[in-house]
Design an enzyme around this catalytic site. Sequence first.
Site, PDB file in Angstrom:
ATOM      1  N   SER A   5       0.796  -1.228   0.000  1.00 38.49           N
ATOM      2  CA  SER A   5       0.000   0.000   0.000  1.00 38.49           C
ATOM      3  C   SER A   5       0.827   1.276   0.000  1.00 38.49           C
ATOM      4  O   SER A   5       0.312   2.333  -0.372  1.00 38.49           O
ATOM      5  CB  SER A   5      -0.918   0.030   1.231  1.00 38.49           C
ATOM      6  OG  SER A   5      -1.700  -1.125   1.282  1.00 38.49           O
TER       7      SER A   5
ATOM      8  N   THR B  55      -1.629   5.049   3.086  1.00 31.72           N
ATOM      9  CA  THR B  55      -2.301   5.974   2.157  1.00 31.72           C
ATOM     10  C   THR B  55      -2.198   7.432   2.601  1.00 31.72           C
ATOM     11  O   THR B  55      -1.714   8.268   1.845  1.00 31.72           O
ATOM     12  CB  THR B  55      -3.766   5.562   1.931  1.00 31.72           C
ATOM     13  OG1 THR B  55      -3.776   4.318   1.236  1.00 31.72           O
ATOM     14  CG2 THR B  55      -4.528   6.589   1.120  1.00 31.72           C
TER      15      THR B  55
ATOM     16  N   GLU C 222      -8.928   7.807  26.109  1.00 33.54           N
ATOM     17  CA  GLU C 222     -10.142   6.974  26.041  1.00 33.54           C
ATOM     18  C   GLU C 222      -9.953   5.626  26.728  1.00 33.54           C
ATOM     19  O   GLU C 222     -10.905   5.053  27.267  1.00 33.54           O
ATOM     20  CB  GLU C 222     -10.508   6.761  24.565  1.00 33.54           C
ATOM     21  CG  GLU C 222     -11.895   6.224  24.324  1.00 33.54           C
ATOM     22  CD  GLU C 222     -12.215   6.112  22.834  1.00 33.54           C
ATOM     23  OE1 GLU C 222     -13.338   5.702  22.518  1.00 33.54           O
ATOM     24  OE2 GLU C 222     -11.340   6.422  21.993  1.00 33.54           O
TER      25      GLU C 222
ATOM     26  N   PHE D 211      -9.614   9.795  16.587  1.00 28.52           N
ATOM     27  CA  PHE D 211     -10.679   9.179  17.356  1.00 28.52           C
ATOM     28  C   PHE D 211     -10.309   7.856  18.021  1.00 28.52           C
ATOM     29  O   PHE D 211     -11.069   7.345  18.828  1.00 28.52           O
ATOM     30  CB  PHE D 211     -11.908   8.996  16.458  1.00 28.52           C
ATOM     31  CG  PHE D 211     -12.409  10.309  15.923  1.00 28.52           C
ATOM     32  CD1 PHE D 211     -13.149  11.154  16.732  1.00 28.52           C
ATOM     33  CD2 PHE D 211     -12.092  10.727  14.637  1.00 28.52           C
ATOM     34  CE1 PHE D 211     -13.588  12.381  16.268  1.00 28.52           C
ATOM     35  CE2 PHE D 211     -12.532  11.947  14.158  1.00 28.52           C
ATOM     36  CZ  PHE D 211     -13.275  12.784  14.972  1.00 28.52           C
TER      37      PHE D 211
ATOM     38  N   ASP E  17     -17.511   7.492  18.250  1.00 31.00           N
ATOM     39  CA  ASP E  17     -16.705   7.506  17.036  1.00 31.00           C
ATOM     40  C   ASP E  17     -17.559   7.816  15.820  1.00 31.00           C
ATOM     41  O   ASP E  17     -18.613   7.195  15.623  1.00 31.00           O
ATOM     42  CB  ASP E  17     -16.006   6.154  16.825  1.00 31.00           C
ATOM     43  CG  ASP E  17     -14.860   5.941  17.814  1.00 31.00           C
ATOM     44  OD1 ASP E  17     -14.560   6.873  18.567  1.00 31.00           O
ATOM     45  OD2 ASP E  17     -14.279   4.842  17.798  1.00 31.00           O
TER      46      ASP E  17
ATOM     47  N   GLU F   4     -10.112   7.928   2.654  1.00 36.12           N
ATOM     48  CA  GLU F   4      -9.734   6.519   2.551  1.00 36.12           C
ATOM     49  C   GLU F   4     -10.629   5.632   3.417  1.00 36.12           C
ATOM     50  O   GLU F   4     -10.743   5.836   4.626  1.00 36.12           O
ATOM     51  CB  GLU F   4      -8.281   6.319   2.996  1.00 36.12           C
ATOM     52  CG  GLU F   4      -7.855   4.867   2.831  1.00 36.12           C
ATOM     53  CD  GLU F   4      -6.588   4.483   3.597  1.00 36.12           C
ATOM     54  OE1 GLU F   4      -5.984   3.472   3.221  1.00 36.12           O
ATOM     55  OE2 GLU F   4      -6.220   5.168   4.563  1.00 36.12           O
TER      56      GLU F   4
ATOM     57  N   HIS G 171      -7.349  -8.780   4.955  1.00 38.86           N
ATOM     58  CA  HIS G 171      -6.135  -9.387   5.516  1.00 38.86           C
ATOM     59  C   HIS G 171      -6.472 -10.384   6.626  1.00 38.86           C
ATOM     60  O   HIS G 171      -5.780 -11.386   6.807  1.00 38.86           O
ATOM     61  CB  HIS G 171      -5.197  -8.317   6.086  1.00 38.86           C
ATOM     62  CG  HIS G 171      -4.340  -7.651   5.059  1.00 38.86           C
ATOM     63  ND1 HIS G 171      -3.562  -8.352   4.167  1.00 38.86           N
ATOM     64  CD2 HIS G 171      -4.123  -6.327   4.790  1.00 38.86           C
ATOM     65  CE1 HIS G 171      -2.906  -7.497   3.383  1.00 38.86           C
ATOM     66  NE2 HIS G 171      -3.234  -6.265   3.740  1.00 38.86           N
TER      67      HIS G 171
ATOM     68  N   ASP H 191      -5.833   1.095  -3.957  1.00 35.59           N
ATOM     69  CA  ASP H 191      -4.374   0.976  -4.061  1.00 35.59           C
ATOM     70  C   ASP H 191      -3.995  -0.363  -4.682  1.00 35.59           C
ATOM     71  O   ASP H 191      -3.021  -0.469  -5.409  1.00 35.59           O
ATOM     72  CB  ASP H 191      -3.686   1.191  -2.708  1.00 35.59           C
ATOM     73  CG  ASP H 191      -4.374   0.485  -1.555  1.00 35.59           C
ATOM     74  OD1 ASP H 191      -5.371  -0.234  -1.763  1.00 35.59           O
ATOM     75  OD2 ASP H 191      -3.921   0.658  -0.408  1.00 35.59           O
ATOM     76  N   HIS H 192      -4.784  -1.396  -4.413  1.00 37.08           N
ATOM     77  CA  HIS H 192      -4.482  -2.748  -4.894  1.00 37.08           C
ATOM     78  C   HIS H 192      -5.687  -3.626  -4.628  1.00 37.08           C
ATOM     79  O   HIS H 192      -6.645  -3.190  -3.987  1.00 37.08           O
ATOM     80  CB  HIS H 192      -3.252  -3.324  -4.169  1.00 37.08           C
ATOM     81  CG  HIS H 192      -3.398  -3.238  -2.677  1.00 37.08           C
ATOM     82  ND1 HIS H 192      -4.281  -4.023  -1.974  1.00 37.08           N
ATOM     83  CD2 HIS H 192      -2.811  -2.424  -1.769  1.00 37.08           C
ATOM     84  CE1 HIS H 192      -4.226  -3.703  -0.685  1.00 37.08           C
ATOM     85  NE2 HIS H 192      -3.350  -2.724  -0.537  1.00 37.08           N
TER      86      HIS H 192
END
Length: 413
Positions: A50, A113, A175, A221, A237, A263, A272, A309-310
Amino acid sequence: GMGVSTVTAARILKGQLQNRKGEESLLEMEKFPYVALAKTYNTNAQVPDSAGTATAYLCGVKANEGTVGVSAGVTRDRCNTTKGQEVTSILRWAKDAGKAVGIVTTTRVTHATPSAAYAHSANRDWYSDGEMPPDALEGGCKDIARQLVENIPDIEVILGGGRKYMFPKNASDVEYPHEEKHRGTRLDRRDLVQAWHDVKPPGKVMRTGMSPSVSLSPGLFEPGDMVYELDRNNETDPSLTEMVAVAIRMLQKNPRGFFLLVEGGRIDHGHHEGKAKQALHEAVELDRAIGLATRLTSSQDTLSVVTADHSHVFTFGGYTPRGNPIFGLAPMQSDVDRKPFTSILYGNGPGYKIVAGERENVSAVDFAHANYQAQSAVPLRQETHGGEDVAVFARGPMAHLLHGVHEQNYIPH
């Protein structure tokens, strides 16, 4: 991580979430009038990573895998090869032209990215100086979080995750004060959020209003990546769509226009981990954000480009009937091992399982669970990227220049 198979599956999922069969559904990105393919290889990799791909589609230069914001003259991990090989991004070009600029991501803001938009690094993983080897620190290379604050000091909007790389080592997270893995990582003891405020003129400090309890400016966040959309706490969030709404409204104040990088970075993470349900819900959320962005802008004066990206080794098949749940089973059993199989499969990854010498029987597991890991052909802790071309969708001025098959580094030019 949004290859064509992911786009198609996300289209079906979107339709099925609206109680339709799904195949006839249309993603917001698919309404764009121009479509191209981009070749994603890195200068030294057939199947890319990436960082090298982000450098290609943001800086217009192909790069070695694992390197970000630098030319192919830089060797991964070799700090001393960086000098003079830095390449600038379209975000930098927009800033230099007097436009407002912003970055919105569901990953950490120092991830591959976003970092290609502002950083130059021989290693994409040098998030803070706490992740860097001594020779790189001694060689004068800067970590990516520090570059976010120093390289282009007036990025108007920064929204995403990655707080821990901004704070001194072992500083408690606001948090999750009791969780060790979320503590600060900086060896230089700097508070980069404070440093970010210090260089802002009064009145320029960003308040997102999204999450008063943990909202830091810039809007960071989570200590690391943001939480998957399916697991997100919508009290604390923001969704990607909510972040994009805030970003565009802020950036539109500049009469000279703006550049915004958005993104949906956790599509990649879901794949993944072999968790197709997480990945595809991330893709549907990205598409929702694209729909909002098209409504807030005009194709008369705003060029919108959606690409990846891929790809990933993610597939769905098995002669499923029309309207079959995208996370469901193929209609037949294997004619070899006589067991059922899901339509969605991975070429490799963590979903490989052998039970009593045979492929696991999926009818015995909850394959519709959010964190179900689809079966894979080869066991790997992390599924790999795929090497095929990715789609480019474009709308607005100059969108017609994106058609046919392009090298990925053509896109920002």
